[in-house]
Design an enzyme around this catalytic site. Structure first.
Site, PDB file in Angstrom:
ATOM      1  N   GLU A   1      -1.033  -8.690   5.029  1.00 18.56           N
ATOM      2  CA  GLU A   1      -0.958  -8.802   6.500  1.00 18.56           C
ATOM      3  C   GLU A   1      -2.344  -8.760   7.140  1.00 18.56           C
ATOM      4  OE1 GLU A   1      -0.570  -6.121   4.865  1.00 18.56           O
ATOM      5  OE2 GLU A   1      -0.969  -4.317   6.050  1.00 18.56           O
TER       6      GLU A   1
ATOM      7  N   HIS B   1      -3.515  -5.786   1.031  1.00 15.15           N
ATOM      8  CA  HIS B   1      -2.841  -5.978   2.319  1.00 15.15           C
ATOM      9  C   HIS B   1      -2.754  -7.461   2.701  1.00 15.15           C
ATOM     10  CE1 HIS B   1      -2.558  -1.785   3.759  1.00 15.15           C
ATOM     11  NE2 HIS B   1      -3.602  -1.593   2.978  1.00 15.15           N
TER      12      HIS B   1
ATOM     13  N   CYS C   1       0.833  -1.199   0.000  1.00 13.47           N
ATOM     14  CA  CYS C   1       0.000   0.000   0.000  1.00 13.47           C
ATOM     15  C   CYS C   1       0.878   1.264   0.000  1.00 13.47           C
ATOM     16  CB  CYS C   1      -0.970  -0.044   1.177  1.00 13.47           C
ATOM     17  SG  CYS C   1      -2.404   1.026   0.975  1.00 13.47           S
TER      18      CYS C   1
END
Lengths: 124, 232
Positions: free
Chosen positions: B198, B196, B86
């Site tokens: 994560e 993302h 990002c």
């Protein structure tokens, strides 16, 4: 002296902000506005060096930080203020710019940048 | 510290990354403040999402000049693994470690939802656990994720396998050219992506697909260590 820098999206890059602004202008009833591009205007106060050296250094600053040559072009001009002389029209287009089309776009960006400082002074 | 997670003023996905690396992956991971000039013993550098320097000027434009980024550039030129997520992707583009640039979403809105990604290049350290064409689910959350590069650069990237992930047909959330969601450098050791991983590394979060990226990286780190030990 003041350095006046205009950063504009390249013609080849979609400018959704400009599109939205154009639409809003149409909603205001000004259908004659056929295109809008949104960029940034940056003023830098520079002391202790002549215009030639300032230009050399500022070209680097414009290229490395103030604009991203992948998507933007910049124009740089100087306002020497109290002496009443017009801002220097010599401007550096983005160095990454290639070809006649890019040069023409840079020229257009320079033109639009040139008119801005004048407008500002007139309002003061 | 083997996995370094950079922290800039305004980073806000750094803790999510540390959580995944330590608690989910069991890795030795640590934060690295942007004023550091050395990466220490890091084998992987992760540039997290967020709003470094308030997105002033352009996303990632200021962070790029942080002292730590010089070390990251040197690390990458030695072949070190670097991944930007990002805002981290935006920073790596601004730093010139990745080609192209991320501009305002076509619809001018911040987009926050799950997307489907197609794996285009499964031959990278980041994608070693994936198959070409595999579809992964991960969330995106960004206002400037619209990937742009000039036609010449784009053609070179397509030829060189530098397009790593694409949004699946009809799901492009931001107007990215070629539906591009993630790219890598020519050498394949630096990657950036807008989604993302994560936030999608545990089943309780709705998808654990993101974990494949971290597992692939862990494999690559292990392989590199083994090669070093055998004097390769």
């Amino acid at each position: 002296m003041k350095a006046l820098i205009a950063v504009m999206p390249k013609r080849t890059v979609l400018d959704p902000q400009g599109e939205a602004v154009k639409e809003a202008i149409h909603h205001l009833g000004f259908e004659a506005v056929k295109d809008a591009r949104v960029g940034k205007f940056i003023e830098l106060k520079v002391e202790g060096m002549g215009e030639a050296e300032a230009r050399r250094r500022l070209e680097v600053i414009c290229h490395e930080l103030l604009s991203n040559p992948v998507i933007e072009e910049y124009s740089l001009l100087f306002d020497r203020g109290a002496d009443g002389k017009a801002a220097s029209p010599k401007a550096g287009a983005g160095r990454g710019a290639k070809g006649a089309k890019a040069r023409a776009a840079a020229k257009a960006a320079r033109k639009s940048a040139k008119s801005k400082p004048k407008g500002r002074r007139a309002r003061r | 510290m083997k996995w370094a997670v950079l922290q800039f003023p305004g980073s806000n996905c750094d803790q999510d990354l540390i959580h995944v690396l330590r608690s989910v992956m069991g890795k030795d991971a640590a934060y690295l403040w942007h004023k550091e000039r050395s990466l220490g013993d890091a084998e992987v550098v992760l540039v997290p999402g967020g709003f470094s320097y308030g997105d002033y000027l352009r996303c990632g434009a200021i962070a790029r000049f942080s002292p730590v980024m010089k070390a990251v550039g040197e690390f990458a030129s030695r072949g070190g693994f670097v991944m930007g997520i990002c805002n981290g992707f935006q920073i790596l583009c601004e730093a010139g470690l990745l080609p192209g640039c991320l501009i305002r979403n076509r619809e001018l809105r911040f987009v926050c939802r799950e997307v489907a990604l197609r794996v285009e290049n499964a031959g990278l350290p980041f994608t070693g656990r994936m198959k070409p064409g595999q579809v992964l689910r991960m969330p995106v959350a960004h206002g400037e994720g619209n990937y742009f590069a000039d036609a010449e650069t784009l053609a070179r990237m397509e030829r060189g396998g530098q397009v790593v992930f694409r949004y699946c047909d009809g799901t492009n959330p931001n107007g990215s050219l070629g539906d591009i969601a993630g790219v890598c450098n020519e050498r394949g050791n630096v990657m950036g992506l807008m989604p993302h991983p994560e936030r999608a590394a545990e089943p309780i979060l709705g998808s654990a697909d993101g974990r494949l990226i971290f597992e692939g990286l862990a494999d690559a780190v292990r392989a590199r260590r083994a090669a070093r030990l055998s004097g390769d």
